[in-house]
Design a protein around this motif. Structure first.
Motif, mmCIF file in Angstrom:
data_model
loop_
_atom_site.group_PDB
_atom_site.id
_atom_site.type_symbol
_atom_site.label_atom_id
_atom_site.label_comp_id
_atom_site.label_asym_id
_atom_site.label_seq_id
_atom_site.Cartn_x
_atom_site.Cartn_y
_atom_site.Cartn_z
ATOM 1 N N PRO A 192 0.821 -1.236 0.000
ATOM 2 C CA PRO A 192 0.000 0.000 0.000
ATOM 3 C C PRO A 192 0.844 1.270 0.000
ATOM 4 O O PRO A 192 0.401 2.305 -0.510
ATOM 5 C CB PRO A 192 -0.813 -0.125 1.289
ATOM 6 C CG PRO A 192 -0.805 -1.589 1.625
ATOM 7 C CD PRO A 192 0.509 -2.100 1.148
ATOM 8 N N SER A 193 2.038 1.239 0.559
ATOM 9 C CA SER A 193 2.854 2.455 0.658
ATOM 10 C C SER A 193 3.647 2.747 -0.605
ATOM 11 O O SER A 193 4.353 3.757 -0.659
ATOM 12 C CB SER A 193 3.826 2.309 1.836
ATOM 13 O OG SER A 193 4.698 1.195 1.629
ATOM 14 N N LEU A 194 3.563 1.897 -1.620
ATOM 15 C CA LEU A 194 4.366 2.081 -2.828
ATOM 16 C C LEU A 194 3.763 3.180 -3.705
ATOM 17 O O LEU A 194 2.608 3.068 -4.140
ATOM 18 C CB LEU A 194 4.429 0.761 -3.602
ATOM 19 C CG LEU A 194 5.317 0.717 -4.838
ATOM 20 C CD1 LEU A 194 6.780 0.965 -4.450
ATOM 21 C CD2 LEU A 194 5.170 -0.617 -5.547
ATOM 22 N N PRO A 195 4.513 4.246 -4.007
ATOM 23 C CA PRO A 195 3.979 5.327 -4.868
ATOM 24 C C PRO A 195 3.746 4.827 -6.294
ATOM 25 O O PRO A 195 4.512 4.025 -6.821
ATOM 26 C CB PRO A 195 5.082 6.389 -4.828
ATOM 27 C CG PRO A 195 5.898 6.081 -3.605
ATOM 28 C CD PRO A 195 5.838 4.599 -3.436
ATOM 29 N N ILE A 196 2.659 5.343 -6.912
ATOM 30 C CA ILE A 196 2.292 4.952 -8.277
ATOM 31 C C ILE A 196 2.199 6.222 -9.114
ATOM 32 O O ILE A 196 1.533 7.187 -8.732
ATOM 33 C CB ILE A 196 0.953 4.195 -8.300
ATOM 34 C CG1 ILE A 196 1.029 2.936 -7.430
ATOM 35 C CG2 ILE A 196 0.564 3.832 -9.728
ATOM 36 C CD1 ILE A 196 -0.306 2.247 -7.252
ATOM 37 N N ILE A 197 2.867 6.204 -10.265
ATOM 38 C CA ILE A 197 2.821 7.348 -11.197
ATOM 39 C C ILE A 197 2.258 6.849 -12.520
ATOM 40 O O ILE A 197 2.767 5.887 -13.090
ATOM 41 C CB ILE A 197 4.220 7.953 -11.393
ATOM 42 C CG1 ILE A 197 4.758 8.488 -10.064
ATOM 43 C CG2 ILE A 197 4.179 9.070 -12.439
ATOM 44 C CD1 ILE A 197 6.169 9.019 -10.153
ATOM 45 N N LEU A 198 1.200 7.496 -12.986
ATOM 46 C CA LEU A 198 0.532 7.105 -14.229
ATOM 47 C C LEU A 198 1.042 7.976 -15.366
ATOM 48 O O LEU A 198 1.093 9.206 -15.264
ATOM 49 C CB LEU A 198 -0.981 7.257 -14.093
ATOM 50 C CG LEU A 198 -1.802 6.972 -15.355
ATOM 51 C CD1 LEU A 198 -1.653 5.506 -15.786
ATOM 52 C CD2 LEU A 198 -3.271 7.321 -15.128
ATOM 53 N N TYR A 199 1.415 7.321 -16.464
ATOM 54 C CA TYR A 199 1.763 8.014 -17.704
ATOM 55 C C TYR A 199 0.651 7.701 -18.695
ATOM 56 O O TYR A 199 0.689 6.676 -19.389
ATOM 57 C CB TYR A 199 3.121 7.537 -18.217
ATOM 58 C CG TYR A 199 4.241 7.797 -17.239
ATOM 59 C CD1 TYR A 199 4.883 9.032 -17.209
ATOM 60 C CD2 TYR A 199 4.631 6.814 -16.336
ATOM 61 C CE1 TYR A 199 5.907 9.271 -16.301
ATOM 62 C CE2 TYR A 199 5.647 7.051 -15.428
ATOM 63 C CZ TYR A 199 6.278 8.269 -15.405
ATOM 64 O OH TYR A 199 7.282 8.515 -14.495
ATOM 65 N N PRO A 200 -0.394 8.560 -18.758
ATOM 66 C CA PRO A 200 -1.601 8.236 -19.528
ATOM 67 C C PRO A 200 -1.346 8.248 -21.030
ATOM 68 O O PRO A 200 -0.576 9.056 -21.555
ATOM 69 C CB PRO A 200 -2.580 9.328 -19.114
ATOM 70 C CG PRO A 200 -1.724 10.473 -18.691
ATOM 71 C CD PRO A 200 -0.485 9.878 -18.090
ATOM 72 N N THR A 201 -2.002 7.333 -21.697
ATOM 73 C CA THR A 201 -1.906 7.242 -23.152
ATOM 74 C C THR A 201 -3.041 6.367 -23.666
ATOM 75 O O THR A 201 -3.476 5.432 -22.973
ATOM 76 C CB THR A 201 -0.551 6.620 -23.571
ATOM 77 O OG1 THR A 201 -0.535 6.487 -25.001
ATOM 78 C CG2 THR A 201 -0.352 5.268 -22.951
ATOM 79 N N PRO A 202 -3.560 6.641 -24.850
ATOM 80 C CA PRO A 202 -4.511 5.702 -25.449
ATOM 81 C C PRO A 202 -3.796 4.378 -25.756
ATOM 82 O O PRO A 202 -2.612 4.359 -26.104
ATOM 83 C CB PRO A 202 -4.953 6.419 -26.737
ATOM 84 C CG PRO A 202 -4.564 7.840 -26.559
ATOM 85 C CD PRO A 202 -3.370 7.848 -25.679
#
Length: 451
Positions: A166-176
């Motif tokens: 749960p403590s792991l940071p998540i970064i989204l790189y959005p793309t179709p």
């Protein structure tokens, strides 16, 4: 009326169908046939039976279980498909049919060809080589996800990451992830994540779909963006049976997006449980060390005494040694006296009795004096009896009765007169004397000997 072939051989129906089958299978190689599925049925055995038709004709088809299991889509009534088939004939009914080896939706042939061409090209360039694969970090500080914000796969990945760490940071790189420009935008998102270096591992994912839906991940621009990425990258595209070009280039291929999340994230519950076990082992080890040291301290405390007590113990020990020293000579003397007494008793017991031996000697002398004459008389009587028995065999007694012994000079006795010849020297032994004679004639007819 009999029907026969031109050469006069009459065939049975089975023979005819067998020849027709052999002819069809030898004339037609493995080929692709396009058509519409009609009357599709899959039986419990796993075999599939259906027809392929177009606007002018149709043909029966059979697809056996081992081949049907390889189909990655669900054939439906009216679906346009392309079938890789062998032309054959079902001999039992004489039905012309196709034995299907592979089946795919119509129109995918060009896509498959492009897929294979690009795969071969990138493989020759070494983009699939195992030595260029980067290992995944055991404890990433942050995880990046390249996918569509609306994709169901994103929710699955985030849920798996939050469940495991749960403590792991998540970064989204959005793309179709689907559409005309999707491949370029996916490559751009991967490049952006590589430039920012915000994460330690990157997930490229999307849910399942048809070959057309997943085609963006088969584009060369995406493959080269993945190959150029310095961040360890995991692909989780489609279902377990779906393989894309991106899967081959990625450092690790996951069967599903959820599996990709599980690969990049440590399981916090497992690690917490492992830490609990390590803490328990450390606690037990410290307790054992403390107990061992406490026991050693207690033993040292027992050995450590007050100097006065130590001196008192030594004084008592010296007094005891002095007492034993004074008693030692008397004890040794008493012990030696006892040993001397015991030796004297044993010596007296072993001392020989001369009186008893003298009496025994006198008795033996008396018995010898009486036994000797008796034994001598017995021997004399026995000797006389033997002499009387030998007397009849005495040669001297025989000679006394007028007989004589005839022998040659060498002492050899003459038993037969026939053995003598004229001039032989002889000796005649009488009872009182011996006389030497010589033969003066040979033995006569009457056996008389002339001396």
């Amino acid at each position: 009326m009999n029907l026969s072939s031109t050469n006069g051989v009459i065939l049975t129906v089975a023979e005819l169908n067998n020849r027709a089958k052999s002819l069809l299978e030898s004339c037609f190689p493995l080929l692709w046939v396009a058509g519409e599925i009609s009357n599709f049925k899959r039986y419990d055995s796993g075999h599939c039976y259906f027809s392929l038709k177009d606007s002018k004709a149709q043909v029966r088809c059979v697809m056996f279980r081992n081949r049907a299991a390889l189909i990655d889509f669900q054939p439906r009534e009216g679906m346009q498909v392309e079938a890789r088939a062998l032309v054959s004939l079902y001999e039992a009914r004489g039905d012309f049919q196709l034995t299907i080896e592979a089946l795919r939706p119509a129109g995918l042939g060009a896509l498959f060809a492009a897929y294979e061409k690009l795969k071969q090209k990138l493989e020759l360039e070494g983009l699939f080589a195992p030595e260029r694969k980067k290992p995944l970090p055991a404890f990433p500080r942050a995880v990046g996800i390249v996918t569509s914000p609306a994709a169901a796969a994103l929710a699955d990945v985030i849920a798996a990451l939050q469940r495991r760490m749960p403590s792991l940071p998540i970064i989204l790189y959005p793309t179709p992830v689907q559409g005309l420009d999707a491949a370029a935008q996916i490559a751009s998102a991967i490049q952006k994540a590589n430039q920012r270096q915000e994460v330690d591992v990157l997930i490229v994912c999307r849910g399942g779909g048809s070959l057309e839906d997943l085609w963006s991940f088969n584009e060369e621009v995406v493959a080269r963006a993945i190959a150029a990425c310095t961040i360890p990258l995991v692909s989780g595209i489609g279902h377990e049976t779906d393989f894309s070009i991106a899967d081959f280039v990625a450092d690790v291929r996951a069967a599903t997006p959820t599996a990709a999340a599980e690969l990049v994230s440590p399981n916090s519950e497992e690690w917490l449980a492992r830490l609990d076990r390590q803490r328990s082992r450390l606690h037990r080890a410290v307790e054992r060390q403390l107990q061992s040291k406490m026991q050693g301290l207690d033993a040292a405390a027992r050995r450590l005494q007050h100097p006065g007590a130590r001196l008192a113990q030594q004084h008592a020990y010296i007094l005891e040694l002095s007492r034993r020293l004074h008693l030692a000579p008397n004890r040794a003397l008493e012990k030696n006296r006892y040993r001397l007494t015991q030796s004297a008793l044993r010596l007296n017991h072993l001392k020989p009795s001369t009186i008893r031996q003298q009496d025994r000697l006198a008795s033996l002398k008396q018995r010898l004096a009486s036994a000797l004459p008796r034994t001598l008389l017995q021997r004399q009587q026995c000797l006389s009896m033997l002499a009387a028995r030998l007397e009849p065999w005495n040669p001297q007694a025989v000679l006394a009765r007028g007989y004589a012994l005839v022998s040659r000079p060498d002492g050899q006795l003459v038993r037969l007169g026939a053995n003598l010849k004229h001039g032989d020297a002889l000796s005649l032994q009488f009872a009182d004397s011996a006389v030497d004679v010589r033969v003066n004639k040979d033995l006569g007819l009457q056996g008389e000997l002339g001396l």
